[in-house]
Write an enzyme that holds these catalytic residues in place. Structure first.
Site, PDB file in Angstrom:
ATOM      1  N   CYS A 146       6.027   4.206   9.506  1.00 58.15           N
ATOM      2  CA  CYS A 146       6.637   3.434   8.411  1.00 58.15           C
ATOM      3  C   CYS A 146       8.089   3.766   8.097  1.00 58.15           C
ATOM      4  O   CYS A 146       8.915   2.848   7.991  1.00 58.15           O
ATOM      5  CB  CYS A 146       5.804   3.614   7.153  1.00 58.15           C
ATOM      6  SG  CYS A 146       4.179   2.864   7.302  1.00 58.15           S
ATOM      7  N   GLU A 180       0.840  -1.196   0.000  1.00 65.56           N
ATOM      8  CA  GLU A 180       0.000   0.000   0.000  1.00 65.56           C
ATOM      9  C   GLU A 180       0.879   1.251   0.000  1.00 65.56           C
ATOM     10  O   GLU A 180       1.783   1.367   0.804  1.00 65.56           O
ATOM     11  CB  GLU A 180      -0.933  -0.017   1.220  1.00 65.56           C
ATOM     12  CG  GLU A 180      -1.932   1.107   1.224  1.00 65.56           C
ATOM     13  CD  GLU A 180      -2.609   1.279  -0.129  1.00 65.56           C
ATOM     14  OE1 GLU A 180      -3.254   0.339  -0.598  1.00 65.56           O
ATOM     15  OE2 GLU A 180      -2.461   2.363  -0.735  1.00 65.56           O
ATOM     16  N   LYS A 192       8.235  -1.605  -2.136  1.00 64.57           N
ATOM     17  CA  LYS A 192       7.626  -0.823  -1.050  1.00 64.57           C
ATOM     18  C   LYS A 192       8.707  -0.298  -0.099  1.00 64.57           C
ATOM     19  O   LYS A 192       8.699   0.888   0.271  1.00 64.57           O
ATOM     20  CB  LYS A 192       6.599  -1.686  -0.302  1.00 64.57           C
ATOM     21  CG  LYS A 192       5.977  -1.009   0.900  1.00 64.57           C
ATOM     22  CD  LYS A 192       5.189   0.250   0.557  1.00 64.57           C
ATOM     23  CE  LYS A 192       4.861   1.020   1.817  1.00 64.57           C
ATOM     24  NZ  LYS A 192       4.189   2.279   1.580  1.00 64.57           N
TER      25      LYS A 192
HETATM   26  N1  LIG Z   1       0.180   3.511   8.166  1.00 69.21           N
HETATM   27  C1  LIG Z   1       0.568   3.742   6.922  1.00 69.21           C
HETATM   28  O1  LIG Z   1       0.561   4.872   6.441  1.00 69.21           O
HETATM   29  C2  LIG Z   1       1.010   2.598   6.049  1.00 69.21           C
HETATM   30  C3  LIG Z   1       1.141   2.827   4.668  1.00 69.21           C
HETATM   31  C4  LIG Z   1       1.503   1.768   3.861  1.00 69.21           C
HETATM   32  C5  LIG Z   1       1.762   0.541   4.421  1.00 69.21           C
HETATM   33  N2  LIG Z   1       1.651   0.336   5.753  1.00 69.21           N
HETATM   34  C6  LIG Z   1       1.899  -1.000   6.275  1.00 69.21           C
HETATM   35  O2  LIG Z   1       0.625  -1.622   6.499  1.00 69.21           O
HETATM   36  C7  LIG Z   1       0.701  -2.493   7.653  1.00 69.21           C
HETATM   37  C8  LIG Z   1      -0.376  -2.099   8.641  1.00 69.21           C
HETATM   38  O3  LIG Z   1      -0.123  -0.779   9.086  1.00 69.21           O
HETATM   39  P1  LIG Z   1      -1.187   0.056   9.914  1.00 69.21           P
HETATM   40  O4  LIG Z   1      -0.629   1.429  10.038  1.00 69.21           O
HETATM   41  O5  LIG Z   1      -2.522  -0.148   9.323  1.00 69.21           O
HETATM   42  O6  LIG Z   1      -1.115  -0.724  11.321  1.00 69.21           O
HETATM   43  P2  LIG Z   1      -2.132  -0.610  12.535  1.00 69.21           P
HETATM   44  O7  LIG Z   1      -1.358  -0.962  13.748  1.00 69.21           O
HETATM   45  O8  LIG Z   1      -2.883   0.665  12.465  1.00 69.21           O
HETATM   46  O9  LIG Z   1      -3.200  -1.780  12.249  1.00 69.21           O
HETATM   47  C9  LIG Z   1      -2.920  -3.130  12.312  1.00 69.21           C
HETATM   48  C10 LIG Z   1      -4.118  -3.842  12.924  1.00 69.21           C
HETATM   49  O10 LIG Z   1      -3.923  -5.251  12.805  1.00 69.21           O
HETATM   50  C11 LIG Z   1      -4.547  -5.868  13.925  1.00 69.21           C
HETATM   51  N3  LIG Z   1      -4.031  -7.229  14.079  1.00 69.21           N
HETATM   52  C12 LIG Z   1      -2.774  -7.632  14.378  1.00 69.21           C
HETATM   53  N4  LIG Z   1      -2.712  -8.979  14.387  1.00 69.21           N
HETATM   54  C13 LIG Z   1      -3.939  -9.436  14.079  1.00 69.21           C
HETATM   55  C14 LIG Z   1      -4.500 -10.741  13.934  1.00 69.21           C
HETATM   56  N5  LIG Z   1      -3.740 -11.838  14.065  1.00 69.21           N
HETATM   57  N6  LIG Z   1      -5.803 -10.848  13.637  1.00 69.21           N
HETATM   58  C15 LIG Z   1      -6.573  -9.747  13.470  1.00 69.21           C
HETATM   59  N7  LIG Z   1      -6.098  -8.487  13.606  1.00 69.21           N
HETATM   60  C16 LIG Z   1      -4.790  -8.340  13.895  1.00 69.21           C
HETATM   61  C17 LIG Z   1      -4.192  -4.945  15.074  1.00 69.21           C
HETATM   62  O11 LIG Z   1      -5.080  -5.127  16.157  1.00 69.21           O
HETATM   63  C18 LIG Z   1      -4.310  -3.563  14.408  1.00 69.21           C
HETATM   64  O12 LIG Z   1      -5.599  -2.987  14.627  1.00 69.21           O
HETATM   65  C19 LIG Z   1       2.116  -2.372   8.173  1.00 69.21           C
HETATM   66  O13 LIG Z   1       2.878  -3.421   7.629  1.00 69.21           O
HETATM   67  C20 LIG Z   1       2.587  -1.050   7.616  1.00 69.21           C
HETATM   68  O14 LIG Z   1       3.965  -1.015   7.446  1.00 69.21           O
HETATM   69  C21 LIG Z   1       1.253   1.350   6.580  1.00 69.21           C
END
Ligand SMILES: NC(=O)c1ccc[n+]([C@@H]2O[C@H](COP(=O)([O-])OP(=O)(O)OC[C@H]3O[C@@H](n4cnc5c(N)ncnc54)[C@H](O)[C@@H]3O)[C@@H](O)[C@H]2O)c1
Length: 464
Positions: free
Chosen positions: A277, A162, A221
């Site tokens: 990130c 993403e 990414k």
């Molecule tokens: N935040 C950003 O801007 C962004 C942009 C691109 C990519 N990413 C990537 O996307 C991924 C997610 O990032 P985010 O910011 O959304 O994280 P986040 O912490 O906001 O959300 C992750 C969610 O996953 C849930 N979770 C964890 N283990 C689980 C399981 N086994 N079953 C069900 N739910 C579970 C957690 O409770 C949490 O709510 C990461 O790898 C990050 O590097 C983030």
């Protein structure tokens, strides 16, 4: 293959907005977003969309339209996995805090748990999509877990990182520069790739849907985040040089940004980048390079982080030095706590580290942010473990009114570039402060000349 049922594991900053936009644009597909965090799911289901767990401009409207129609938020992970033909894994992948690779490698325990849960629950073939940012070759590990279930279920693994930026997530998703899909170069891999591409083609032009190998996609990414963060550290390095030479980093940025080979974006000098990130992904890249023995590659990228840490520290040092080498017992107001404007995300925000530095110097820190709660701010400080929770609460005050935050302050530091800060009644703020009244503009947000004309002593990052 036409997908009718999608599950997304992880209702965070990526899973929530991404799936909301897919549901909006694909009304014929049922989209279930699941998470173990009950509080988060309850907030996604709140009747009042201003209570969604994530603040993003435009997100509430998208959720309002699709939720209950074909977009569902739930804690029933097994059920959603069972029903889905395509599963996005969008869980967190933080930096490891223990064992081998501590402080550098990505912690893949949440990813592995998801894979094991999918393997346990699935009774029909699934396309499993890595949406989380993962180290290159993670799909191999997923494959190993999923292909050994012995249930005769087929799993095709795709990488679909993403690229949204928090604060503009909805616009980025609606109008993505590109969508990247990494799949295996086999007939089944290609079929899975096309099934996912078909979903995006509901609103993304075909030429913006890029297909690559899984490994290229995973590495792209990390590379994208490394390049973006490197631009910030590069301009921040120049900001320090501008300050000592009498140049102005905003003028330098404009001058170089008009060069079409360089371009104008990501050239804003600041108190340092934050967010969940950049740091974790670069550390991960450094770790991967080191693990292949590529020490020069690792050192090159690590310097981006070293520069960023330096920028945060020198900003805090500047405050103390300017306030006659002591801030003990002085009221310092931080305007902004989120790592950037238009988000309530505070992960790795520069404000946390600057506040921690000032608290170590015994300042009384008062904080105002339009979208971040007191609970979150105190949790961020407690997480550092620098001092006890009681000490943090004794030294830190969080207020809901910016004028109250600045009242009787010795200094104000602008930590986040929220638009509303520009239009405050700075004259009244000045009148209500101790003199000399100092402003430290960590975002180059205010009109320095105007602020100085009011009577403030103003330090703007990168201005000599
Ligand atoms: N935040 C950003 O801007 C962004 C942009 C691109 C990519 N990413 C990537 O996307 C991924 C997610 O990032 P985010 O910011 O959304 O994280 P986040 O912490 O906001 O959300 C992750 C969610 O996953 C849930 N979770 C964890 N283990 C689980 C399981 N086994 N079953 C069900 N739910 C579970 C957690 O409770 C949490 O709510 C990461 O790898 C990050 O590097 C983030």
């Amino acid at each position: 293959m036409s997908i009718k049922n999608i599950c997304c594991i992880g209702a965070g900053y990526v899973g929530g907005p991404t799936m909301s936009v897919i549901a909006l644009k694909c009304p014929d597909i049922k989209v279930s977003v699941v998470d173990l965090n009950e509080k988060r799911i309850a907030a996604w289901n709140d009747d009042d969309v201003s209570n969604l767990p994530i603040y993003e401009p435009g997100l509430a409207e998208v959720v309002k339209e699709a939720r209950g129609r074909n977009l569902f938020f739930s804690t029933e992970v097994d059920k959603a996995i069972d029903e889905a033909e395509l599963i996005f894994i969008s869980v967190n992948t933080p930096t490891k805090t223990y064992g081998v690779g501590k402080g550098m490698a990505a912690d893949l325990k949440y990813i592995e748990l998801c894979a094991r849960q999918i393997a346990r629950v699935a009774t029909t073939d699934k396309i499993v999509v890595e949406k989380s940012t993962l180290p290159v070759r993670t799909a191999e590990a997923l494959q190993n877990i999923l292909h050994n279930t012995g249930k005769g279920v087929r799993f095709d693994i795709l990488s679909n990182p993403e690229f949204l930026a928090e604060g503009t997530a909805v616009q980025d998703l609606l109008n993505a520069d590109r969508v990247l899909i990494g799949g295996e170069n086999t007939p089944d891999g290609q079929k899975a790739t096309e099934a996912l591409a078909n979903i995006y083609s509901n609103w993304i032009p075909e030429e913006r849907i890029l297909r690559t190998s899984v490994w290229s996609s995973e590495l792209s990414k990390l590379t994208a985040n490394a390049f973006l963060a490197q631009r910030v550290s590069s301009i921040n390095a120049m900001s320090e040089l501008c300050e000592v030479t009498g140049a102005d980093v905003q003028e330098v940025a404009r001058a170089i940004g008009t060069d079409s080979r360089i371009g104008p974006k990501f050239l804003k000098a600041s108190v340092g980048f934050g967010g969940s990130c950049f740091q974790k992904d670069i550390l991960n890249l450094v770790y991967i390079a080191k693990s292949y023995g590529l020490n020069e590659v690792a050192d090159y990228w690590e310097q981006v982080i070293i520069m960023n840490d330096h920028q945060k520290r020198r900003f805090a040092e500047k405050i103390v030095k300017t306030l006659f080498n002591t801030v003990s017992g002085k009221k310092i107001t931080l305007l902004g706590w989120a790592f950037k404007k238009d988000t309530n995300d505070t992960r790795e925000s520069a404000a946390i580290y600057v506040a921690d530095y000032l608290l170590n110097e015994q300042a009384e820190v008062v904080i105002y942010d339009p979208k971040v709660s007191e609970e979150q701010i105190l949790a961020d400080l407690d997480y550092l473990n620098t001092r006890s929770e009681a000490e943090n609460r004794a030294l830190v005050t969080v207020v809901n009114d910016p004028m109250e935050a600045c009242y009787n302050a010795h200094a104000i530091a602008i930590m986040t570039e929220w638009d509303e800060f520009v239009n405050y009644d700075w004259k009244t703020i000045y009148d209500n402060m101790y003199k000399p009244a100092f402003i430290f503009d960590g975002r180059g947000l205010l009109d320095t000349q105007k602020i100085v004309n009011i009577g403030f002593e103003c330090y703007t990052i990168g201005k000599g």
